[in-house]
Scaffold this motif. Structure first.
Motif, PDB file in Angstrom:
ATOM      1  N   TRP A 198      40.051  31.612  37.494  1.00  0.00           N
ATOM      2  CA  TRP A 198      39.331  32.418  38.471  1.00  0.00           C
ATOM      3  C   TRP A 198      37.836  32.471  38.182  1.00  0.00           C
ATOM      4  O   TRP A 198      37.025  32.596  39.106  1.00  0.00           O
ATOM      5  CB  TRP A 198      39.941  33.815  38.544  1.00  0.00           C
ATOM      6  CG  TRP A 198      41.224  33.800  39.313  1.00  0.00           C
ATOM      7  CD1 TRP A 198      42.474  34.018  38.854  1.00  0.00           C
ATOM      8  CD2 TRP A 198      41.357  33.505  40.707  1.00  0.00           C
ATOM      9  NE1 TRP A 198      43.397  33.874  39.860  1.00  0.00           N
ATOM     10  CE2 TRP A 198      42.729  33.563  41.003  1.00  0.00           C
ATOM     11  CE3 TRP A 198      40.455  33.201  41.721  1.00  0.00           C
ATOM     12  CZ2 TRP A 198      43.211  33.325  42.294  1.00  0.00           C
ATOM     13  CZ3 TRP A 198      40.940  32.964  43.000  1.00  0.00           C
ATOM     14  CH2 TRP A 198      42.309  33.024  43.272  1.00  0.00           C
TER      15      TRP A 198
ATOM     16  N   SER B 219      41.687  43.398  37.507  1.00  0.00           N
ATOM     17  CA  SER B 219      41.076  44.725  37.512  1.00  0.00           C
ATOM     18  C   SER B 219      41.943  45.799  36.904  1.00  0.00           C
ATOM     19  O   SER B 219      41.471  46.857  36.539  1.00  0.00           O
ATOM     20  CB  SER B 219      40.704  45.123  38.944  1.00  0.00           C
ATOM     21  OG  SER B 219      41.865  45.205  39.749  1.00  0.00           O
TER      22      SER B 219
ATOM     23  N   VAL C 110      43.258  37.807  42.841  1.00  0.00           N
ATOM     24  CA  VAL C 110      43.144  37.581  41.398  1.00  0.00           C
ATOM     25  C   VAL C 110      44.189  38.400  40.651  1.00  0.00           C
ATOM     26  O   VAL C 110      44.905  37.891  39.777  1.00  0.00           O
ATOM     27  CB  VAL C 110      41.726  37.943  40.910  1.00  0.00           C
ATOM     28  CG1 VAL C 110      41.657  37.882  39.381  1.00  0.00           C
ATOM     29  CG2 VAL C 110      40.686  37.017  41.518  1.00  0.00           C
ATOM     30  N   ASP C 111      44.302  39.689  40.992  1.00  0.00           N
ATOM     31  CA  ASP C 111      45.250  40.562  40.300  1.00  0.00           C
ATOM     32  C   ASP C 111      46.688  40.107  40.521  1.00  0.00           C
ATOM     33  O   ASP C 111      47.514  40.147  39.596  1.00  0.00           O
ATOM     34  CB  ASP C 111      45.088  42.004  40.789  1.00  0.00           C
ATOM     35  CG  ASP C 111      43.748  42.621  40.404  1.00  0.00           C
ATOM     36  OD1 ASP C 111      43.055  42.041  39.551  1.00  0.00           O
ATOM     37  OD2 ASP C 111      43.396  43.672  40.959  1.00  0.00           O
TER      38      ASP C 111
ATOM     39  N   LEU D 291      33.581  41.233  41.289  1.00  0.00           N
ATOM     40  CA  LEU D 291      34.910  40.685  41.047  1.00  0.00           C
ATOM     41  C   LEU D 291      35.149  40.467  39.561  1.00  0.00           C
ATOM     42  O   LEU D 291      34.247  40.066  38.829  1.00  0.00           O
ATOM     43  CB  LEU D 291      35.070  39.363  41.790  1.00  0.00           C
ATOM     44  CG  LEU D 291      35.000  39.451  43.318  1.00  0.00           C
ATOM     45  CD1 LEU D 291      34.961  38.065  43.940  1.00  0.00           C
ATOM     46  CD2 LEU D 291      36.175  40.249  43.872  1.00  0.00           C
ATOM     47  N   GLU D 292      36.372  40.711  39.124  1.00  0.00           N
ATOM     48  CA  GLU D 292      36.746  40.581  37.722  1.00  0.00           C
ATOM     49  C   GLU D 292      37.783  39.479  37.563  1.00  0.00           C
ATOM     50  O   GLU D 292      38.954  39.666  37.913  1.00  0.00           O
ATOM     51  CB  GLU D 292      37.287  41.904  37.191  1.00  0.00           C
ATOM     52  CG  GLU D 292      37.760  41.859  35.750  1.00  0.00           C
ATOM     53  CD  GLU D 292      36.737  41.213  34.836  1.00  0.00           C
ATOM     54  OE1 GLU D 292      37.020  40.086  34.345  1.00  0.00           O
ATOM     55  OE2 GLU D 292      35.672  41.807  34.634  1.00  0.00           O
TER      56      GLU D 292
ATOM     57  N   THR E  60      42.418  33.627  33.687  1.00  0.00           N
ATOM     58  CA  THR E  60      41.056  34.149  33.812  1.00  0.00           C
ATOM     59  C   THR E  60      40.056  33.011  33.962  1.00  0.00           C
ATOM     60  O   THR E  60      39.148  33.067  34.806  1.00  0.00           O
ATOM     61  CB  THR E  60      40.698  34.997  32.574  1.00  0.00           C
ATOM     62  OG1 THR E  60      41.582  36.120  32.497  1.00  0.00           O
ATOM     63  CG2 THR E  60      39.260  35.502  32.653  1.00  0.00           C
TER      64      THR E  60
ATOM     65  N   LEU F  56      36.070  31.643  41.673  1.00  0.00           N
ATOM     66  CA  LEU F  56      35.427  32.729  42.413  1.00  0.00           C
ATOM     67  C   LEU F  56      34.004  32.413  42.868  1.00  0.00           C
ATOM     68  O   LEU F  56      33.626  32.764  43.997  1.00  0.00           O
ATOM     69  CB  LEU F  56      35.455  34.020  41.594  1.00  0.00           C
ATOM     70  CG  LEU F  56      36.819  34.709  41.522  1.00  0.00           C
ATOM     71  CD1 LEU F  56      36.771  35.910  40.584  1.00  0.00           C
ATOM     72  CD2 LEU F  56      37.288  35.143  42.916  1.00  0.00           C
TER      73      LEU F  56
ATOM     74  N   SER G  89      41.793  47.679  46.233  1.00  0.00           N
ATOM     75  CA  SER G  89      40.834  46.649  45.833  1.00  0.00           C
ATOM     76  C   SER G  89      40.586  45.761  47.040  1.00  0.00           C
ATOM     77  O   SER G  89      41.372  45.741  47.994  1.00  0.00           O
ATOM     78  CB  SER G  89      41.371  45.816  44.666  1.00  0.00           C
ATOM     79  OG  SER G  89      42.573  45.151  45.020  1.00  0.00           O
TER      80      SER G  89
ATOM     81  N   GLN H 183      39.765  40.374  45.004  1.00  0.00           N
ATOM     82  CA  GLN H 183      40.219  40.944  43.737  1.00  0.00           C
ATOM     83  C   GLN H 183      41.726  41.099  43.736  1.00  0.00           C
ATOM     84  O   GLN H 183      42.391  40.886  42.717  1.00  0.00           O
ATOM     85  CB  GLN H 183      39.556  42.294  43.480  1.00  0.00           C
ATOM     86  CG  GLN H 183      39.852  42.863  42.093  1.00  0.00           C
ATOM     87  CD  GLN H 183      39.307  41.990  40.981  1.00  0.00           C
ATOM     88  OE1 GLN H 183      38.113  41.768  40.886  1.00  0.00           O
ATOM     89  NE2 GLN H 183      40.194  41.475  40.136  1.00  0.00           N
ATOM     90  N   ASN H 184      42.275  41.438  44.895  1.00  0.00           N
ATOM     91  CA  ASN H 184      43.720  41.574  44.990  1.00  0.00           C
ATOM     92  C   ASN H 184      44.423  40.252  44.732  1.00  0.00           C
ATOM     93  O   ASN H 184      45.470  40.206  44.067  1.00  0.00           O
ATOM     94  CB  ASN H 184      44.089  42.109  46.377  1.00  0.00           C
ATOM     95  CG  ASN H 184      45.526  42.559  46.462  1.00  0.00           C
ATOM     96  OD1 ASN H 184      46.399  41.753  46.747  1.00  0.00           O
ATOM     97  ND2 ASN H 184      45.765  43.829  46.205  1.00  0.00           N
TER      98      ASN H 184
END
Length: 215
Positions: free
Chosen positions: A183, A204, A87-88, A199-200, A180, A187, A80, A84-85
């Protein structure tokens, strides 16, 4: 079961019991007698494994540090982009802090003035955030026009560490929905317009966050 296996299980039980005691009462008020009782062993068994309360606390911190570092490394190896990394990683570490009493207690001990070892897990998290945002900048993922990477690092660290502090009174502060929402707010400030759509904020993927058995 061998003698070595029994000793390992006793040590694990003591660390878990100590984590519960530290989590509920803090380092200063935690009692060794309560720790041994919670583990179902005698005070003598506790002192066979740990010389004193600082030694017990250091063991809890070590287990927490190992779990947090392992999880961060696991997420980092996923395919990722850097944002995103980040966030994860936040979601995975929040899950550990919420669900694993050893990790939660060890993190709080590391950040406590009353119990100092060579570990500083809050500082390690700051370094992790700084590394991910530097990688995001190299990948061209960061928005322009803000105060610079250091301001972004401070903002992310303050927001995420704040969630952990608030969670001590209400576990919902580290819930998936709260992370969530954090972010979802951050973001759009961090990400370049072209990167934002991919981006999630909810993460992800599910990354295993279980702590390995204490050995």
């Amino acid at each position: 079961m061998t003698k070595q296996e029994r000793a390992a299980r006793t040590r694990e039980a003591l660390i878990t019991s100590a984590a519960r005691e530290f989590d509920q009462h803090g380092y200063t008020l935690a009692k060794l007698s309560a720790i041994s009782t919670g583990a179902g062993v005698s005070p003598g068994a506790l002192h066979f494994h740990f010389e004193n309360k600082p030694a017990v606390a250091a063991a809890v911190e070590h287990e927490a540090s190992t779990a947090l570092r392992r999880t961060a490394r696991t997420v980092y190896r996923q395919e990722s982009d850097a944002l995103q990394n980040l966030v994860d990683t936040t979601h995975s570490l929040a899950r550990l802090l919420r669900d694993d009493v050893v990790v939660r207690a060890g993190y709080r001990l590391s950040c406590s003035r009353g119990c100092r070892t060579d570990l500083n897990l809050r500082q390690e998290w700051q370094s992790c955030v700084q590394q991910r945002l530097a990688e995001a900048a190299d990948e061209g993922l960061l928005a322009t026009g803000h105060g610079g990477q250091q301001d972004l690092v401070r903002t992310v660290v303050a927001a995420t560490v704040g969630l952990e502090a608030l969670c001590r009174e209400n576990g919902e502060w580290l819930s998936p929905g709260t992370v969530t929402g954090l972010w979802r707010t951050l973001l759009p400030v961090l990400a370049a317009p072209g990167a934002l759509a991919g981006l999630e904020p909810a993460g992800s993927r599910a990354v295993p966050a279980a702590r390995a058995p204490v050995g």
